[in-house]
Design an enzyme around this catalytic site. Structure first.
Site, PDB file in Angstrom:
ATOM      1  CB  SER A 107      -0.834  -0.007   1.288  1.00 32.34           C
ATOM      2  OG  SER A 107      -1.461   1.249   1.501  1.00 32.34           O
ATOM      3  CE1 TYR A 166      -3.671  -1.727   5.697  1.00 35.28           C
ATOM      4  CE2 TYR A 166      -3.363   0.525   4.963  1.00 35.28           C
ATOM      5  CZ  TYR A 166      -3.569  -0.806   4.676  1.00 35.28           C
ATOM      6  OH  TYR A 166      -3.671  -1.223   3.360  1.00 35.28           O
TER       7      TYR A 166
END
Ligand code: 8X3
Length: 248
Positions: free
Chosen positions: A135, A148
């Site tokens: 990501s 995250y």
């Protein structure tokens, strides 16, 4: 029981929806027999039937589940580490340990377990390829996102370390780092709150799962000596994890 196939094999984790499901379709279209690993087999079985692939139960947080999954796969040329996700948005001060544990278990340890289990088959193929979907959160940090972003940084560190450790072996490693992609990602992060999830993509055209899958298909289809190391893809209107242009 193992399933035999004449086609090259691609294995995808988190294949029941989003980027995983789109990648299953993309790679099947490129001639692969796709093994779809997912907890929600009622969804992955439908996709497998459409693309003449094989759906297998897989919970990447469970060692026994990963072992049984790998044992059912006869050979593997491509592995797409796609399973993972985010839970919650909170400051470090207010961190929810259960959320952190889930994110580290799925994104980091899940990638470790599945990669280790399939590495012998990938090497034995003589032309293996490990794709890890990280990501932009593996490249940047942002406020209220440390659970995250730390997990994605760790997952990426694992993947990038393998690039060195496997040097000289017949195996390629590609990291795919997407920005805003409209999938179930935000719905999971916000525990099913559709308003909050919709706001993440409001006022711009986000990437689709298919956009990301096409790029994975491109990376996989390069000649064996070409290794696309890292591919970062974002919508045109997104400059970074925290900076996007939104039309009202
Ligand atoms: C998802 C992208 O920017 O929400 O992996 O962290 S972001």
């Amino acid at each position: 029981m193992t399933i035999s196939t004449d086609r090259p094999v691609a294995v995808i984790t988190g294949a029941s929806s989003g980027i995983g499901a789109a990648t299953a379709r993309e790679l099947a279209g490129r001639g692969f027999h796709v093994f779809l690993g997912a907890r929600r087999t009622e969804l992955s079985e439908k996709i497998a039937a459409e693309i003449d692939g094989t759906a297998l139960p897989l919970d990447v947080t469970d060692v026994d589940s990963v072992s049984a999954f790998a044992a059912a796969i006869p050979t593997a040329r491509v592995l797409v580490n796609n399973a993972g996700g985010a839970k919650g948005m909170a400051s470090v001060r207010d961190a929810d340990e259960e959320h952190w544990r889930w994110m580290w278990e799925t994104n980091v340890l899940g990638t470790l377990r599945v990669t280790r289990a399939l590495l012998p088959a990938l090497l034995a193929s003589g032309d293996g390829h490990i794709i890890t979907v990280t990501s932009v959160a593996a490249l940047e940090t942002y406020d209220n996102g440390a659970g995250y972003t730390s997990a994605k940084h760790a997952q990426a560190a694992l993947h990038r370390t393998l690039r060195g450790e496997l040097l000289g072996e017949p195996i390629r490693l590609t990291e795919i780092a997407p920005g805003l992609v409209e999938t179930e990602f935000s719905l999971v992060r916000f525990d099913g709150d559709e308003d909050k999830a919709d706001k993440v993509y409001a006022g711009l055209t986000p990437l689709t799962a298919g956009d990301v899958a096409e790029v994975i298909g491109f990376a996989v289809s390069r000649p064996s000596h070409v290794n696309l190391d890292t591919i970062v893809l974002k919508p045109r209107d997104q400059a970074s994890a925290t900076r996007a242009f939104r039309r009202s």
